[in-house]
Design a protein around this motif. Structure first.
Motif, mmCIF file in Angstrom:
data_model
loop_
_atom_site.group_PDB
_atom_site.id
_atom_site.type_symbol
_atom_site.label_atom_id
_atom_site.label_comp_id
_atom_site.label_asym_id
_atom_site.label_seq_id
_atom_site.Cartn_x
_atom_site.Cartn_y
_atom_site.Cartn_z
ATOM 1 N N PHE A 166 -1.100 119.004 29.684
ATOM 2 C CA PHE A 166 -1.591 118.987 28.307
ATOM 3 C C PHE A 166 -3.018 119.509 28.210
ATOM 4 C CE2 PHE A 166 -4.060 116.195 25.292
ATOM 5 C CZ PHE A 166 -3.740 116.897 24.140
ATOM 6 N N PHE A 167 -3.856 119.141 29.152
ATOM 7 C CA PHE A 167 -5.267 119.507 29.081
ATOM 8 C C PHE A 167 -5.504 120.987 29.385
ATOM 9 C CE2 PHE A 167 -5.209 114.925 29.894
ATOM 10 C CZ PHE A 167 -5.995 114.493 28.836
ATOM 11 N N LYS A 168 -4.426 121.701 29.775
ATOM 12 C CA LYS A 168 -4.533 123.134 30.020
ATOM 13 C C LYS A 168 -3.742 123.942 28.987
ATOM 14 C CE LYS A 168 -5.163 122.592 35.017
ATOM 15 N NZ LYS A 168 -4.624 122.889 36.379
ATOM 16 N N MET A 169 -3.205 123.264 27.999
ATOM 17 C CA MET A 169 -2.428 123.956 26.968
ATOM 18 C C MET A 169 -3.324 124.848 26.121
ATOM 19 S SD MET A 169 0.252 121.025 25.593
ATOM 20 C CE MET A 169 1.063 122.167 24.456
ATOM 21 N N GLU A 170 -2.754 125.982 25.676
ATOM 22 C CA GLU A 170 -3.474 126.889 24.792
ATOM 23 C C GLU A 170 -3.321 126.425 23.349
ATOM 24 O OE1 GLU A 170 -5.342 129.331 25.867
ATOM 25 O OE2 GLU A 170 -4.790 128.991 27.979
ATOM 26 N N GLU A 171 -4.193 126.943 22.475
ATOM 27 C CA GLU A 171 -4.133 126.554 21.067
ATOM 28 C C GLU A 171 -2.782 126.919 20.474
ATOM 29 O OE1 GLU A 171 -6.586 127.244 16.866
ATOM 30 O OE2 GLU A 171 -7.362 128.017 18.777
ATOM 31 N N LEU A 172 -2.234 126.022 19.681
ATOM 32 C CA LEU A 172 -0.927 126.224 19.075
ATOM 33 C C LEU A 172 -1.062 126.828 17.684
ATOM 34 C CD1 LEU A 172 0.636 122.803 20.144
ATOM 35 C CD2 LEU A 172 0.938 125.014 21.249
ATOM 36 N N SER A 173 -0.028 127.545 17.285
ATOM 37 C CA SER A 173 -0.085 128.254 16.001
ATOM 38 C C SER A 173 0.439 127.417 14.839
ATOM 39 C CB SER A 173 0.734 129.555 16.089
ATOM 40 O OG SER A 173 2.090 129.278 16.427
ATOM 41 N N GLU A 174 0.857 126.181 15.087
ATOM 42 C CA GLU A 174 1.395 125.330 14.025
ATOM 43 C C GLU A 174 0.310 125.019 12.990
ATOM 44 O OE1 GLU A 174 4.451 124.452 13.641
ATOM 45 O OE2 GLU A 174 5.239 125.195 15.546
ATOM 46 N N ASN A 175 0.666 125.143 11.704
ATOM 47 C CA ASN A 175 -0.303 124.903 10.636
ATOM 48 C C ASN A 175 -0.448 123.428 10.280
ATOM 49 O OD1 ASN A 175 -0.863 127.659 10.298
ATOM 50 N ND2 ASN A 175 0.977 127.913 9.029
ATOM 51 N N GLY B 283 6.644 116.880 6.241
ATOM 52 C CA GLY B 283 6.832 118.222 6.753
ATOM 53 C C GLY B 283 5.928 118.604 7.910
ATOM 54 N N TYR B 284 5.259 117.659 8.503
ATOM 55 C CA TYR B 284 4.397 117.991 9.646
ATOM 56 C C TYR B 284 5.246 118.235 10.900
ATOM 57 C CZ TYR B 284 5.049 113.045 10.954
ATOM 58 O OH TYR B 284 5.590 111.823 11.289
ATOM 59 N N THR B 285 4.680 118.987 11.841
ATOM 60 C CA THR B 285 5.307 119.195 13.140
ATOM 61 C C THR B 285 4.689 118.218 14.121
ATOM 62 O OG1 THR B 285 5.725 121.540 12.739
ATOM 63 C CG2 THR B 285 5.675 120.824 15.037
ATOM 64 N N LEU B 286 5.512 117.523 14.857
ATOM 65 C CA LEU B 286 5.035 116.500 15.789
ATOM 66 C C LEU B 286 5.053 117.041 17.213
ATOM 67 C CD1 LEU B 286 4.258 113.402 15.994
ATOM 68 C CD2 LEU B 286 6.593 113.089 16.809
ATOM 69 N N LEU B 287 3.957 116.851 17.921
ATOM 70 C CA LEU B 287 3.875 117.199 19.341
ATOM 71 C C LEU B 287 3.554 115.958 20.151
ATOM 72 C CD1 LEU B 287 3.455 118.960 21.921
ATOM 73 C CD2 LEU B 287 1.084 119.320 21.146
ATOM 74 N N ASP B 288 4.405 115.665 21.133
ATOM 75 C CA ASP B 288 4.069 114.653 22.136
ATOM 76 C C ASP B 288 3.768 115.405 23.422
ATOM 77 O OD1 ASP B 288 3.818 112.662 24.005
ATOM 78 O OD2 ASP B 288 5.599 111.556 23.384
ATOM 79 N N PRO B 289 2.491 115.482 23.817
ATOM 80 C CA PRO B 289 2.103 116.318 24.958
ATOM 81 C C PRO B 289 2.345 115.673 26.319
ATOM 82 C CG PRO B 289 0.177 115.281 24.028
ATOM 83 C CD PRO B 289 1.332 114.877 23.155
ATOM 84 N N MET B 290 2.588 114.358 26.340
ATOM 85 C CA MET B 290 2.904 113.643 27.584
ATOM 86 C C MET B 290 4.144 112.814 27.287
ATOM 87 S SD MET B 290 -0.983 112.621 28.769
ATOM 88 C CE MET B 290 -1.802 112.758 27.182
ATOM 89 N N ALA B 291 5.262 113.509 27.081
ATOM 90 C CA ALA B 291 6.416 112.932 26.397
ATOM 91 C C ALA B 291 7.270 111.995 27.239
ATOM 92 C CB ALA B 291 7.294 114.061 25.849
ATOM 93 N N GLY B 292 7.114 111.988 28.556
ATOM 94 C CA GLY B 292 7.982 111.142 29.376
ATOM 95 C C GLY B 292 9.430 111.560 29.183
ATOM 96 N N SER B 293 10.286 110.620 28.803
ATOM 97 C CA SER B 293 11.689 110.964 28.546
ATOM 98 C C SER B 293 11.947 111.240 27.070
ATOM 99 C CB SER B 293 12.608 109.848 29.040
ATOM 100 O OG SER B 293 12.248 108.604 28.463
ATOM 101 N N GLY B 294 10.883 111.268 26.264
ATOM 102 C CA GLY B 294 11.008 111.747 24.892
ATOM 103 C C GLY B 294 11.192 110.702 23.815
#
Length: 374
Positions: free
Chosen positions: A289-298, A204-215
């Motif tokens: 990515f290095f300028k992203m703000e904190e995310l609310s995902e738990n 049930g985790y949420t996955l983030l790829d911050p430098m995703a390329g084509s995904g």
């Protein structure tokens, strides 16, 4: 399921370093009722055996880690070309390749037969003479092959092993990724990374790829629990397979609610991700990515195929870049962060990194590296 007295063998080729991931995938799949007639030899490479050919070949559509699947057709002793021709001309080729357009791959080790050109000529003559004597049905002329069938002829001393490729395009060519980016990640590597993450995280985790390329990473995460029906496989053209009664197979259900986030600094990549993964629970953002703000995902897990400093360069020292990645992941509130990177990359000891086994990624030895922030 239709069974015969013959036992069929399917060999799966896997990127060096991904063998254990592939074995775990197979162990999970063959426990299902539909595939439980399949024997998995854990000591002789990725070799599957079954008298149920339909199930054996259908399994290919569920695999995420292997790159090719070869159906072993015949094995015999051949010390000279006339004997090779004779043996090959007796194989019922119409069961597998009802076409005159096919290719060969030959390998020889300590064999009296070692000249590829002579071996291929003998094989072509044998198949041509067989097809002349027993023409395949005209209806098979309408079949579409994603790639001409490949016949593998392998000699080990005087033993000859004949196999036919069941894949067509490589198995990591999923069929849903229409657009790519620079230095794309192979889907089989992405699938192994997701398997590595799943084995280390709660569901049930949420996955983030911050430098995703084509995904690729988010794509493999979202497709992890689904059969691949987006493409064609050469085995679907085998008359021996087509003769089997059509059976509905539905064993992979998306029981886990998978949510993913993808970010990239390149707008073209953002467009590619949206096109490739339309219809999924995926949030796509554009930015650094290095300028992203904190995310609310738990329950956030960050995963990335970091630049290796080869085809894609970084402005700062690559080792500094890697450590900045893990530091930024921590600031964003991630519970853990995973990266694919060359084994030579240096990670600060403060991160207490956990590494996977070595993986040969196109000639570069890499590892999956996990850092936890608990």
């Amino acid at each position: 399921m239709q069974k015969t007295s013959k036992t069929y063998e399917l060999f799966l080729s896997v990127t060096p370093g991904l063998e254990e991931f592939a074995k775990e995938e197979l162990k999970e799949l063959i426990r299902y009722e539909f595939f439980n007639t399949i024997e998995f030899n854990n000591e002789a490479g990725l070799l599957l055996k079954s008298q149920d050919l339909f199930s054996l070949l259908t399994l290919i559509k569920y695999l995420k880690i292997p790159t090719r699947a070869l159906l072993r057709v015949e094995e015999f002793k051949a010390r000279d070309l006339p004997k090779l021709y004779k043996k090959l001309s007796k194989i019922n080729w119409n069961d597998y390749i009802p076409t005159t357009d096919f290719e060969f791959k030959v390998s020889s080790h300590n064999s009296r037969l070692f000249d590829d050109r002579k071996i291929i000529k003998a094989a072509k003559d044998a198949i041509a003479d067989y097809q002349k004597a027993q023409p395949f049905k005209a209806k098979y002329n309408e079949l579409t092959w994603s790639h001409p069938p490949i016949i593998f002829i392998r000699f080990e001393e005087d033993m000859c092993q004949v196999s036919i490729d069941c894949s067509g395009e490589r198995l990591d060519k999923r069929g849903h990724k229409i657009f790519t980016a620079k230095a794309p990640m192979r889907e089989s590597l992405g699938a192994a990374l997701i398997r590595f993450i799943d084995s280390n995280e709660e569901k049930g985790y949420t996955l983030l790829d911050p430098m995703a390329g084509s995904g690729t990473i988010v794509s493999e995460y979202l497709f992890q629990d689904q059969v691949n029906s987006k493409r064609h496989y050469n085995f679907e053209n085998f008359p021996l397979f087509r003769k089997q009664a059509a059976q509905k197979v539905n064993i992979l259900n998306d029981e886990i609610q998978r949510k993913a986030l993808a970010n990239d600094i390149n707008r073209d990549n953002i467009k590619a991700i949206k096109e490739n993964l339309e219809g999924f629970d995926l949030e796509v953002t554009h930015g650094d990515f290095f300028k992203m703000e904190e995310l609310s995902e738990n329950n956030l897990v960050i995963a990335c195929n970091l630049p290796y400093g080869k085809r894609i360069k970084t402005q700062k020292n690559i080792h500094e870049f890697v450590n900045d990645f893990y530091a930024k992941a921590q600031k964003l509130g991630a519970k853990s962060a995973y990266a694919v990177m060359p084994e030579t990359f240096i990670i600060d000891k403060k991160f207490k990194a956990m590494r996977s086994q070595r993986i040969n990624n196109g000639g570069i030895w890499v590892q999956f590296v996990k850092v936890s922030y608990n």
